[in-house]
Enzyme design. Structure first.
Site, PDB file in Angstrom:
ATOM      1  N   LYS A  54      -6.045  -6.299 -11.427  1.00 38.67           N
ATOM      2  CA  LYS A  54      -6.122  -6.484  -9.981  1.00 38.67           C
ATOM      3  C   LYS A  54      -7.569  -6.748  -9.547  1.00 38.67           C
ATOM      4  CE  LYS A  54      -2.001  -3.603  -9.257  1.00 38.67           C
ATOM      5  NZ  LYS A  54      -1.457  -2.358  -8.635  1.00 38.67           N
ATOM      6  N   HIS A  63      -1.620  -4.079 -13.165  1.00 42.63           N
ATOM      7  CA  HIS A  63      -0.173  -4.177 -12.948  1.00 42.63           C
ATOM      8  C   HIS A  63       0.510  -4.426 -14.282  1.00 42.63           C
ATOM      9  CE1 HIS A  63       3.750  -5.495 -11.485  1.00 42.63           C
ATOM     10  NE2 HIS A  63       3.656  -6.442 -12.414  1.00 42.63           N
ATOM     11  N   GLU A 101       8.534 -12.157 -13.187  1.00 42.86           N
ATOM     12  CA  GLU A 101       7.109 -12.204 -12.872  1.00 42.86           C
ATOM     13  C   GLU A 101       6.376 -13.280 -13.671  1.00 42.86           C
ATOM     14  OE1 GLU A 101       6.782  -7.506 -11.469  1.00 42.86           O
ATOM     15  OE2 GLU A 101       5.916  -8.095 -13.389  1.00 42.86           O
TER      16      GLU A 101
HETATM   17  P1  DAT Z   1       3.588   0.208 -10.472  1.00 38.74           P
HETATM   18  O1  DAT Z   1       2.407  -0.678 -10.128  1.00 38.74           O
HETATM   19  O2  DAT Z   1       3.168   1.358 -11.346  1.00 38.74           O
HETATM   20  O3  DAT Z   1       4.759  -0.555 -11.024  1.00 38.74           O
HETATM   21  P2  DAT Z   1       5.048   0.314  -7.958  1.00 38.74           P
HETATM   22  O4  DAT Z   1       5.737  -0.930  -8.421  1.00 38.74           O
HETATM   23  O5  DAT Z   1       5.904   1.441  -7.476  1.00 38.74           O
HETATM   24  O6  DAT Z   1       4.082   0.898  -9.097  1.00 38.74           O
HETATM   25  O7  DAT Z   1       4.032  -0.040  -6.780  1.00 38.74           O
HETATM   26  C1  DAT Z   1       3.263  -1.208  -6.861  1.00 38.74           C
HETATM   27  C2  DAT Z   1       1.865  -0.896  -6.413  1.00 38.74           C
HETATM   28  O8  DAT Z   1       1.883  -0.458  -5.064  1.00 38.74           O
HETATM   29  C3  DAT Z   1       1.184   0.243  -7.185  1.00 38.74           C
HETATM   30  O9  DAT Z   1       0.587  -0.192  -8.379  1.00 38.74           O
HETATM   31  C4  DAT Z   1       0.181   0.711  -6.187  1.00 38.74           C
HETATM   32  C5  DAT Z   1       0.869   0.509  -4.855  1.00 38.74           C
HETATM   33  N1  DAT Z   1       1.493   1.757  -4.417  1.00 38.74           N
HETATM   34  C6  DAT Z   1       2.573   2.358  -4.945  1.00 38.74           C
HETATM   35  N2  DAT Z   1       2.877   3.490  -4.304  1.00 38.74           N
HETATM   36  C7  DAT Z   1       1.944   3.626  -3.333  1.00 38.74           C
HETATM   37  C8  DAT Z   1       1.689   4.590  -2.320  1.00 38.74           C
HETATM   38  N3  DAT Z   1       2.478   5.660  -2.174  1.00 38.74           N
HETATM   39  N4  DAT Z   1       0.629   4.389  -1.504  1.00 38.74           N
HETATM   40  C9  DAT Z   1      -0.165   3.311  -1.646  1.00 38.74           C
HETATM   41  N5  DAT Z   1       0.014   2.356  -2.583  1.00 38.74           N
HETATM   42  C10 DAT Z   1       1.060   2.510  -3.413  1.00 38.74           C
HETATM   43 MG    MG Z   2       5.947  -1.948 -10.145  1.00 35.84          MG
END
Ligand code: DAT
Ligand code: MG
Length: 151
Positions: free
Chosen positions: A11, A117, A128
């Site tokens: 990122k 990511h 993706e």
């Molecule tokens: P990951 O990236 O581990 O697959 P995700 O798909 O649930 O996690 O979320 C995508 C991204 O969004 C994550 O890398 C960071 C952000 N994110 C997730 N939960 C969050 C939260 N509660 N507050 C702020 N950003 C968050």
């Molecule tokens: Mg995710």
């Protein structure tokens, strides 16, 4: 059967903080094969599509703005169980829960600045990869030392 592939992205914070090399190194050292990689300042539309499953979350707009705040280093990695293992190499979503030794566990603190990511399932990875890469950007080749990695 086609080898398993995953989409891994460094990122904008990971790029700014000079962590591209270290993140690539961890996947290389594991034995995974880099199939594609590019530095790309992603358009908002691409990022909104990439994270469309999170569109109703309160952090969605901030997440898209963060991802659009600079170039990301987008990659495709290939190898046995690379999707699930790639997630382990990255560590838990919230860096305060990520084990030391994982990328997020070693390099970051806030969930909204978690530097990398990784696709969460094989089908997600296929979606993706198709979103971020053209077919002719994906390199089909064999490692010369394949037999020293796989039995
Ligand atoms: P990951 O990236 O581990 O697959 P995700 O798909 O649930 O996690 O979320 C995508 C991204 O969004 C994550 O890398 C960071 C952000 N994110 C997730 N939960 C969050 C939260 N509660 N507050 C702020 N950003 C968050
Ligand atoms: Mg995710």
């Amino acid at each position: 059967p086609k080898a398993e592939r995953t989409f891994i992205a460094i990122k904008p914070d990971g790029v700014q903080r000079g962590l591209i090399g270290d993140i690539i190194k961890r996947f290389e050292q594991k034995g995974y094969k880099l199939v594609a990689g590019k530095l790309m300042w992603a358009p908002k539309e691409l990022l909104m599509n990439h994270y469309k499953d999170l569109a109703d979350k309160p952090f969605y707009n901030g997440l898209v703005a963060y991802m659009a705040s600079g170039p990301v280093f987008a990659m495709v990695w290939e190898g046995k169980a690379v999707v699930a293992t790639g997630r382990k190499i990255l560590g838990a979503t919230n860096p305060l829960d990520s084990a030391p030794g994982t990328i997020r566990g070693d390099y970051c603190i806030d969930v909204g600045r978690n530097i990398c990511h990784g696709s969460d399932a094989v089908e997600t990875a296929q979606r993706e990869i198709a979103l971020w890469f053209k077919d002719d950007e994906l390199n089909d080749y064999e490692f010369a030392d394949k037999k020293w990695i796989y039995e």
